[in-house]
Design an enzyme around this catalytic site. Structure first.
Site: not given
Ligand code: AZA
Length: 295
Positions: A254, A58-59, A256, A159, A176, A227-228, A11
């Site tokens: 991300n 499932t009940d 935007h 970035f 940014r 971000v990575q 369920k």
């Molecule tokens: N990682 C980011 O932080 N910003 C981005 C990326 C990315 O891989 N690609 N475009 N903008």
């Protein structure tokens, strides 16, 4: 002849609310969660030859979810998931695995005139606390997580230095907006049984609190180069804070926010250092994922 190579059933989307009423103080504590419970085992014949004698309806699985919530604590969700799953293994010799997923919604206590209210709550965001548990006779595998935590910072994110090729139009930026919807998970060492899960209950709540704090503090305070890199730093800290975990994953969209050139109107400056009005984008969005494990 074809064979059933994998099967599970049960369920999904069972919504459960539980209230704990403290008699002495009159303070109520509430939990609202959505449960999915899928069973695996010697159930192939139900698919191949319509043998329903191996099928726990499932009940009945739904009813078991309610009864176990009544009989046992539902907090932390890691413990409730383990208790629920173990029930099916204890009851049915032909069931080998119970997959229990739980999504807990937020009900945060109201503060009225500076005082915590005993029985009134509000939804402070769509963030959820999540658990995925796989209960087997060999052990209990648990992954805990956070999803839907929407965050934004208006500066402190850059970035640049990324690959430029014939398809690149993105400009490098040293300042940014960064916004994402946090999906973070941490996987625990496999535990032998429900008693072991019970013994470590305090760690589940602590890891969840630490992971939230680490995510938000790192997001807010770090000058993010990407971000990575930011998500890697968050993962490292969660592994440190929760020594019984084996790995951490993040999936961060991300989201935007594009600058809008308003110079067509009386030469208004709204780009670069003059940018104030932006156009938030619904899609497409970047999507950055990572799994960080102990080396
Ligand atoms: N990682 C980011 O932080 N910003 C981005 C990326 C990315 O891989 N690609 N475009 N903008």
């Amino acid at each position: 002849m074809p064979v059933v190579s994998a099967a599970r059933y049960g369920k999904d989307n069972v919504r459960v609310y539980k209230v704990h009423k403290d008699e002495a103080s009159g303070i109520h504590t509430v939990t609202e969660m959505t449960v999915c419970c899928l069973l695996e085992g010697a159930i192939e014949t139900s698919y191949t030859v319509a043998d329903n004698s191996v099928v726990v309806a499932t009940d009945s699985i739904k009813n078991t979810i309610y009864i176990k919530a009544k009989e046992h604590p539902v907090n932390p969700p890691e413990l409730y998931a383990s208790i629920l799953g173990q029930h099916f293994l204890d009851t049915y010799a032909h069931i080998n695995v119970a997959n229990v997923n739980i999504v807990v919604k937020r009900w945060t206590r109201m503060v009225i005139d500076g005082k915590e209210h005993p029985h009134s709550f509000y939804r402070d965001g769509e963030e959820t606390r999540n658990v995925e548990a796989r209960i087997t006779r060999q052990g209990i595998e648990i992954t805990s997580g956070i999803a839907g935590l929407l965050v934004l910072k208006s500066t402190g994110s850059a970035f640049h230095g990324f690959v430029r090729d014939e398809f690149t139009t993105l400009q490098e930026t040293w300042d940014r907006i960064l916004s994402t919807d946090v999906d973070a998970n941490w996987k625990w060492n496999t535990l032998p049984n429900v008693a072991a899960v019970e013994k470590q209950v305090a760690q589940f709540d602590k890891a969840w609190e630490d992971a939230r704090k680490i995510t938000m503090k790192t997001f807010a305070e770090e000058d993010s180069p990407s971000v990575q890199n930011t998500m890697y730093k968050m993962s490292e800290q969660i592994l440190d804070a929760a020594p019984e975990t084996t790995s951490v994953t993040y999936a961060l969209p991300n989201k935007h926010y594009f600058e809008v050139d308003l110079s067509w109107h009386k030469g208004v400056k709204n780009t670069g250092k003059d940018a104030e009005v932006y156009a938030p984008q619904t899609n497409p969005n970047g999507l950055i994922k990572v799994e960080v494990s102990r080396s």
